[in-house]
Write a protein that holds these residues in place. Structure first.
Motif, mmCIF file in Angstrom:
data_model
loop_
_atom_site.group_PDB
_atom_site.id
_atom_site.type_symbol
_atom_site.label_atom_id
_atom_site.label_comp_id
_atom_site.label_asym_id
_atom_site.label_seq_id
_atom_site.Cartn_x
_atom_site.Cartn_y
_atom_site.Cartn_z
ATOM 1 N N THR A 139 10.503 4.369 -2.272
ATOM 2 C CA THR A 139 9.804 5.149 -3.300
ATOM 3 C C THR A 139 10.718 6.186 -3.943
ATOM 4 O O THR A 139 10.794 6.291 -5.175
ATOM 5 C CB THR A 139 8.580 5.852 -2.688
ATOM 6 O OG1 THR A 139 7.677 4.866 -2.176
ATOM 7 C CG2 THR A 139 7.871 6.696 -3.730
ATOM 8 N N GLN B 8 9.577 -4.583 3.344
ATOM 9 C CA GLN B 8 8.387 -3.736 3.389
ATOM 10 C C GLN B 8 7.122 -4.571 3.242
ATOM 11 O O GLN B 8 6.113 -4.319 3.914
ATOM 12 C CB GLN B 8 8.462 -2.687 2.274
ATOM 13 C CG GLN B 8 7.256 -1.752 2.202
ATOM 14 C CD GLN B 8 7.140 -0.835 3.406
ATOM 15 O OE1 GLN B 8 8.120 -0.564 4.080
ATOM 16 N NE2 GLN B 8 5.932 -0.361 3.675
ATOM 17 N N ARG C 62 0.813 -1.210 0.000
ATOM 18 C CA ARG C 62 0.000 0.000 0.000
ATOM 19 C C ARG C 62 0.852 1.269 0.000
ATOM 20 O O ARG C 62 0.524 2.250 -0.648
ATOM 21 C CB ARG C 62 -0.925 0.008 1.233
ATOM 22 C CG ARG C 62 -1.957 -1.117 1.231
ATOM 23 C CD ARG C 62 -2.948 -0.961 0.090
ATOM 24 N NE ARG C 62 -3.896 -2.074 0.041
ATOM 25 C CZ ARG C 62 -3.734 -3.153 -0.709
ATOM 26 N NH1 ARG C 62 -2.662 -3.272 -1.477
ATOM 27 N NH2 ARG C 62 -4.638 -4.109 -0.706
ATOM 28 N N GLU C 63 1.949 1.239 0.732
ATOM 29 C CA GLU C 63 2.795 2.430 0.844
ATOM 30 C C GLU C 63 3.803 2.547 -0.281
ATOM 31 O O GLU C 63 4.353 3.619 -0.523
ATOM 32 C CB GLU C 63 3.520 2.423 2.193
ATOM 33 C CG GLU C 63 2.607 2.501 3.404
ATOM 34 C CD GLU C 63 3.398 2.613 4.691
ATOM 35 O OE1 GLU C 63 4.237 3.532 4.785
ATOM 36 O OE2 GLU C 63 3.185 1.789 5.588
ATOM 37 N N VAL C 64 4.069 1.468 -0.970
ATOM 38 C CA VAL C 64 5.042 1.433 -2.064
ATOM 39 C C VAL C 64 4.391 0.741 -3.253
ATOM 40 O O VAL C 64 3.665 -0.243 -3.079
ATOM 41 C CB VAL C 64 6.320 0.673 -1.656
ATOM 42 C CG1 VAL C 64 7.329 0.669 -2.797
ATOM 43 C CG2 VAL C 64 6.933 1.272 -0.398
ATOM 44 N N ALA D 252 9.777 2.824 3.759
ATOM 45 C CA ALA D 252 8.834 3.026 2.656
ATOM 46 C C ALA D 252 9.189 4.274 1.842
ATOM 47 O O ALA D 252 9.080 4.277 0.610
ATOM 48 C CB ALA D 252 7.407 3.130 3.190
ATOM 49 N N GLU D 253 9.615 5.318 2.525
ATOM 50 C CA GLU D 253 10.001 6.550 1.828
ATOM 51 C C GLU D 253 11.178 6.304 0.898
ATOM 52 O O GLU D 253 11.168 6.726 -0.268
ATOM 53 C CB GLU D 253 10.345 7.626 2.853
ATOM 54 C CG GLU D 253 10.870 8.920 2.253
ATOM 55 C CD GLU D 253 11.342 9.907 3.296
ATOM 56 O OE1 GLU D 253 12.327 10.637 3.029
ATOM 57 O OE2 GLU D 253 10.735 9.956 4.387
ATOM 58 N N GLU E 231 3.987 -4.723 5.871
ATOM 59 C CA GLU E 231 2.612 -4.374 5.528
ATOM 60 C C GLU E 231 1.658 -5.550 5.722
ATOM 61 O O GLU E 231 0.526 -5.376 6.183
ATOM 62 C CB GLU E 231 2.552 -3.841 4.098
ATOM 63 C CG GLU E 231 3.304 -2.518 3.922
ATOM 64 C CD GLU E 231 2.831 -1.730 2.716
ATOM 65 O OE1 GLU E 231 1.639 -1.824 2.374
ATOM 66 O OE2 GLU E 231 3.674 -1.026 2.127
#
Length: 321
Positions: A172, A198, A124-126, A168-169, A202
């Motif tokens: 991306t 990651q 979801r975050e990546v 996650a940052e 998640e």
């Protein structure tokens, strides 16, 4: 199956060698425990001298237990603190990928992740770009280094844990391009293992370091190991310093062992004693996750060693391990 980085783990400060006499079983070189310490003493002290390494720690396991755990030299050249196999922590580097592979394999074995499904189904975050339509990246690709991402490590690590950005940052903003379709070529891939971490986070609903601590380290009594950054104080205060040779007889302290892609290795720490506990469990191969890790999941060619989850096959003298 055997993991290539496990042949010798080198940090800037010292070397940890994780070995097993099982690899020598049935050969002329098999050594009884009584002979083992002198054999290791000679080998390690020679390496420290020849390669100008301040200190090292060695663990050897055999028959389901640790038969030797010993420190050599110093962990800090300024204070002269000796290396202790149970207490002195070393940066693991890519050996930490084994913890990531084990974490992911647990979720596969429990039916929480389909290793052959598009990772975007659970992330979801990546998001992995659809660079090759109809050829999605799967967890199986991530863990066998066949996801097809370019290799790019420049500028990834940090000198201080406090400067590390969230996983996650970084996945991306620092994502390398997909340069080939997945499943075609095995090429060592740190980004893939970071992305696998990651995915573990998640799917499990836990931060990656918390999952590894709860499901990998603590069950084996690995109380002096962590993938968290910064490190807990009880671990940080016993950490070996990192050095590079400087001049004819000295060393210069070096840094840069921290990084956001911790599932691929940066920042992870363990002791020789703790890694012995982990290896005993792996050699037992009792859990479904361990067996999944050690099975061949990809082979570039029938003539080449295969790749497992975190492991690669090793061939020597007509034997495969």
């Amino acid at each position: 199956m055997r993991t290539k980085p496990m042949r010798a783990l080198a940090t800037m400060a010292a070397t940890i060698t994780i070995s097993t006499t099982a690899l020598l079983a049935g050969t002329a070189h098999a050594a009884a425990p009584a002979d083992l310490e002198s054999l290791v003493d000679a080998a390690v002290t020679g390496h420290l001298r020849d390669d100008r390494i301040p200190g090292a720690a060695v663990t050897v396991v055999h028959g389901g237990r640790t038969v030797l755990a010993k420190g050599y030299g110093v962990a800090d050249v300024r204070t002269g603190t000796p290396v202790d196999a149970e207490r002195t922590g070393f940066f693991l580097g890519s050996l930490a990928k084994l913890f990531t592979a084990q974490s992911a394999a647990q979720l596969v074995a429990e039916g929480e992740i389909d290793a052959r499904a598009d990772v975007n189904d659970r992330l979801r975050e990546v998001v992995v770009p659809d660079t090759h339509p109809g050829r999605p990246v799967t967890l199986d690709h991530l863990l066998t280094h066949t996801a097809g991402f370019d290799s790019d490590l420049v500028g990834r690590n940090r000198a201080a844990a406090e400067d590390v950005e969230p996983l996650a940052e970084s996945l991306t903003t620092r994502r390398p391009p997909r340069v080939r379709p997945p499943g075609e070529t095995a090429a060592y891939d740190n980004y893939a293992y970071a992305l696998a971490g990651q995915l573990v986070a998640e799917v499990s609903g836990q931060d990656f370091p918390d999952y590894v601590d709860a499901r990998v380290l603590r069950p084996l009594g690995m109380t002096r190991s962590t993938v968290a950054q910064p490190h807990p104080e009880r671990i940080a205060r016993n950490l070996a310093r990192g050095y590079r040779p400087d001049g004819a007889s000295g060393w210069i302290e070096d840094e840069g062992q921290y990084g956001a892609w911790s599932p691929a290795g940066p920042g992870a720490v363990s002791t020789a004693g703790d890694m012995g506990r982990w290896l005993v469990d792996q050699l037992a191969a009792g859990s479904a996750a361990n067996r999944l890790m050690q099975r061949v999941h990809y082979r570039q060619d029938a003539r080449l060693p295969g790749v497992g989850y975190g492991y690669e096959e090793w061939r020597s003298g007509g034997r495969t391990g």
